[in-house]
Design a protein around this motif. Structure first.
Motif: not given
Ligand SMILES: Nc1ncnc2c1ncn2[C@@H]1O[C@H](COP(=O)(O)OP(=O)(O)O)[C@@H](O)[C@H]1O
Ligand SMILES: [Mg+2]
Length: 361
Positions: A143-167
């Motif tokens: 709410t404070i950062w005005n990104c309530e409906r945002e979804k961070p992207a995910v990427f895969k490295q060595n078979g593991k999923n990583f969340i990429i923080p919003l900016e």
């Protein structure tokens, strides 16, 4: 030129970093010293881009050189910052130089607000900053950062999923509110909330960060323990309002970090909602509705650094409700961010690295 160089270094050895209490040459803070027929130029390597002593140190260097060197040369000083770290090589978040927990005993005292504006200030000074919302049951960062409906992207490295923080405004953001249904999250039991926090910490791809601020829930809960059991925390900031009921809880939060099994250094205390200005009266008259300087006095009693006071300001409340729309910080927070950055550098220079708290605790 050798003697001139020796003279300059001798002069710079008389300039002390007021916090680290050593001279700039011994601290390795002088680099790229170059002397020409008309100029002396060098770089001061600061421990943080938000260093409040930048101008003071520059002037002190100029004065010391002028005193030592009689030749009239132009002095050109550049500053750069290499943020220091005292985090030992770690398996989790190795690229994060400093992890700062923002805590309080009581809810609603302004942790998320302080975390937000301090993050903005540090980023505005040029630091690489992340903000992790660890308030699993009541995340307010979206709410404070005005990104309530945002979804961070995910990427895969060595078979593991990583969340990429919003900016947003040069600050990387991550909150449970981005990845889970918040209605679901509030009914989670303690272990589920702890597991969720652990996952947010372990599965996020932050990249290199100078400062990762962790916005904690109130109190001294499982979440706090999970944090100190998962990562080495550089230090904690305690936020309180000045009234007795908040101070009692702040003391509990301080005691938790000071506990023998935890030992997270307290970097400072912030007093929020210290006073307000009534519009009807002459501007500049503060009203201490929650009592005067309760937080400041507590910091003195506990011998922890006092980072500053924040008045009750309508703009803070408004922006908290509708979300911030620019990188503009608010004056008292900028001063607090600079003093905090200074305290982090002092902590890194003086104290032992924090250790991970053992699971059995
Ligand atoms: N100095 C202040 N002036 C005005 N409103 C404030 C101030 N500090 C916090 N608030 C408001 O008070 C509420 C609680 O603040 P918040 O940062 O969410 O507290 P916490 O994270 O400790 O629960 C929010 O609505 C926020 O906008
Ligand atoms: Mg909060």
């Amino acid at each position: 030129m050798q003697t001139l160089k020796t003279g300059i270094l001798k002069a710079l050895r008389t300039v002390y970093d007021p916090d680290l209490k050593k001279d700039l040459v011994s601290l390795g803070m002088i680099d790229d010293l170059l002397i020409t027929n008309a100029t002396i130029s060098f770089t001061i390597i600061l421990t943080t881009p938000a260093c409040p002593l930048q101008e003071f140190m520059k002037q002190a260097c100029i004065q010391a050189i002028r005193k030592e060197i009689k030749k009239e040369l132009e002095i050109i000083i550049t500053t750069i910052a290499k943020v220091t770290s005292s985090r030992p090589p770690a398996a989790i978040l190795p690229e994060v130089k400093n992890i700062i927990a923002i805590a309080s005993g009581k809810g609603g005292v302004g942790k998320s607000t302080v975390a937000t504006y301090v993050a903005l200030s540090l980023a505005n000074h040029g630091a690489r900053v992340g903000l992790l919302d660890a308030d699993i049951f009541g995340p307010s960062i979206p709410t404070i950062w005005n990104c309530e409906r945002e979804k961070p992207a995910v990427f895969k490295q060595n078979g593991k999923n990583f969340i990429i923080p919003l900016e947003r405004h040069n600050v990387k953001l991550l909150s449970i509110g981005f990845v889970a249904n918040s209605q679901e999250a509030i009914v989670w039991r303690g272990p589920m909330a702890s597991a969720a926090l652990k996952q947010l910490i372990q599965d996020a791809y932050w990249g290199v960060l100078d400062y990762l601020l962790i916005d904690l829930p109130p109190g001294t809960s499982d979440i706090h323990l999970t944090l100190v059991q998962t990562v080495t925390v550089t230090g904690a900031v305690v936020v309180t309002t000045p009234q007795k009921i908040a101070l009692i809880d702040a003391i509990k939060a301080i005691a938790m970090f000071k506990k023998e099994q935890i030992q997270v250094p307290i970097l400072g205390l912030v007093e929020n909602m210290s006073y307000y200005f009534s519009n009807k009266e002459k501007i500049g008259t503060p009203h201490y509705i929650f009592g005067k300087e309760g937080g400041k006095k507590l910091a003195e009693q506990q011998t922890i650094p006092f980072l500053g006071q924040i008045p009750l300001l309508p703009i803070i409340c408004e922006q908290g409700d509708v979300g911030i729309s620019s990188n503009k910080t608010i004056a008292p927070f900028d001063t607090i961010a600079q003093i905090l950055a200074q305290q982090i550098a002092v902590r890194n220079a003086i104290y032992q690295p924090t250790e991970i708290v053992k699971k059995s605790y």
